[in-house]
Design an enzyme around this catalytic site. Structure first.
Site, PDB file in Angstrom:
ATOM      1  N   HIS A 165      39.865  38.695  42.083  1.00 48.42           N
ATOM      2  CA  HIS A 165      38.670  37.891  41.840  1.00 48.42           C
ATOM      3  C   HIS A 165      38.916  36.398  42.041  1.00 48.42           C
ATOM      4  O   HIS A 165      37.968  35.608  42.110  1.00 48.42           O
ATOM      5  CB  HIS A 165      38.143  38.150  40.422  1.00 48.42           C
ATOM      6  N   ASP A 183      34.905  37.221  45.994  1.00 48.45           N
ATOM      7  CA  ASP A 183      33.767  37.308  45.084  1.00 48.45           C
ATOM      8  C   ASP A 183      33.190  38.717  45.094  1.00 48.45           C
ATOM      9  O   ASP A 183      33.315  39.453  46.085  1.00 48.45           O
ATOM     10  CB  ASP A 183      32.682  36.310  45.494  1.00 48.45           C
TER      11      ASP A 183
END
Length: 430
Positions: free
Chosen positions: A402, A406
């Site tokens: 992450h 995204d």
């Protein structure tokens, strides 16, 4: 008699130390020249150390699981091959010659930590972690197989300790594993090993070698990488039909599993999503978005999980990918994979094949930023053009870093991959 100090040779560029995975001799044993005395592990390769001289083992330095620096004394051998006047230290020429010979042998012979017998792999290798099979009842006595039962030395020893004939155990795969022994004991409640109760005893297993490296790598990945996983359902009915047609007319080419098609689809969709095919140097704060797809494929072996890499997967068609999958899976399982085939991946796929379950949350292979996990294909009812039909469905999971990827990008990529897999002609189109 002279005492020859066999020092751990330089067994790979940049290698400073190696782990003692297994001793094949003990103090007091007589050894021949070129006889294996220990298995040493560096990164992902296990190298067998062979004695450069004949003689008697008088000292072994280190226990299994310990790290030993290159140049440290591995063993002391009492031998006639070194002049008596230099009993404590061999001549420089003799030492240099022995180290050169040991280095040559180490470079030539890369083997598994556990030297299990191997047989020819099936035409549909499943390069994936292989969890314990779902329990299925086994009869207490089965007809013994005519061929020799395949099993690792550890499994054979455990079966012998329990008084179990391996021919009575049904393997779930190409060889008998610990899980098969567990299952045999579970469904043969009346079984009693000689001198033992039916209750299984506790076992203490030292975590060394490849298993320790896997543990360290997985812990580092979970510790450093904030994972998230996205799962999508994909209709692979047309893909399976096309695969069947290609296999029916394959000639002498390898039988196609679904894996080459998934890899080809991954490569076709990656150019529009460069953040997926990337590696992240978190110490340097640099993300490298790779042009070529060097695809790692998680492969289960008797000693643990290994990830050989398909180089330039984007340049290969499904037949070429099938050949490479078979070759690398075989090399990984027999310990013959070269060091360059076990590193440099930019993205990993982990396929559990028919054991794939409904969904997976695979752990990223650091420093990569994503890993893709196709799950098993099952027939499910579906609605097509307002009608109820039976479709072949496959869930596909992707875990991403992450910090780099995204959620929107991961979902968009999987949707693009879904489109190609559900319209398989696009896989073969230029």
């Amino acid at each position: 008699m002279a005492k020859f100090k066999f020092k751990l040779p330089d067994i790979g560029e940049g290698i400073a130390e190696a782990e003692i995975v297994a001793w094949h001799v003990k103090v007091g044993d007589e050894v021949e020249e070129d006889q294996g005395i220990a298995d040493m592990m560096t990164d992902k390769a296990t190298v067998e150390m062979e004695s450069p001289v004949a003689g008697k083992i008088v000292e072994l330095n280190g226990e299994e699981g310990e790290m030993l620096a290159i140049g440290s004394v591995l063993a002391v051998i009492e031998t006639d091959e070194i002049p008596d006047e230099e009993e404590e230290e061999p001549s420089a020429a003799a030492a240099r010659l022995s180290e050169e010979r040991a280095r040559e042998k180490a470079e030539e012979k890369v083997v598994e930590s556990v030297k299990a017998q191997s047989e020819e792999q099936s035409d549909e290798p499943e390069p994936a972690p292989e969890p314990a099979p779902e329990p299925a009842p086994q009869p207490a006595q089965e007809a013994k197989a005519d061929h020799k039962v395949l099993a690792s030395p550890a499994v054979r020893k455990r079966a012998a300790d329990l008084g179990i004939d391996l021919a009575d155990v049904t393997p779930h795969g190409d060889r008998v594993r610990h899980s098969d022994l567990d299952q045999y004991l579970t469904y043969n409640a009346g079984y009693h090993a000689p001198g033992r109760s039916a209750k299984r005893e506790d076992e203490t297993v030292k975590v060394i070698g490849l298993r320790r490296r896997i543990a360290e790598n997985m812990a580092a990945s979970k510790r450093h990488i904030p994972h998230f996983t996205y799962v999508e359902e994909i209709d692979v009915t047309e893909l399976e039909d096309m695969r069947g047609d290609l296999n029916a007319d394959r000639g002498d080419r390898p039988k196609l599993t679904v894996l080459p098609f998934i890899i080809a689809a991954i490569c076709k969709t990656l150019p529009d999503f460069p953040m997926i095919n990337a590696t992240y140097d978190d110490e340097g704060g640099v993300v490298t978005r790779h042009g070529a797809v060097h695809l790692g494929m998680a492969t289960q072996t008797d000693t643990g999980l290994i990830v050989p890499v398909i180089r330039d997967a984007q340049d290969k068609n499904v037949w070429q990918l099938a050949n490479e999958i078979n070759r690398l899976a075989e090399a990984a399982r027999t310990g013959k994979a070269k060091s360059e085939e076990l590193s440099g991946g930019t993205l990993t796929i982990t396929s559990l094949g028919p054991l794939g379950g409904i969904a997976t949350t695979p752990v990223i292979n650091r420093p990569e930023v994503a890993i893709i996990g196709p799950n098993k294909i099952v027939e499910r009812p579906a609605i097509a053009d307002g009608e109820l039909v039976i479709a072949k469905q496959m869930n596909l999971s992707i875990s991403c870093d992450h910090r780099v990827v995204d959620g929107y990008d991961a979902a968009s990529y999987v949707q693009a991959l879904k489109k190609v897999l559900e319209t398989p002609v696009l896989i073969l189109a230029d």
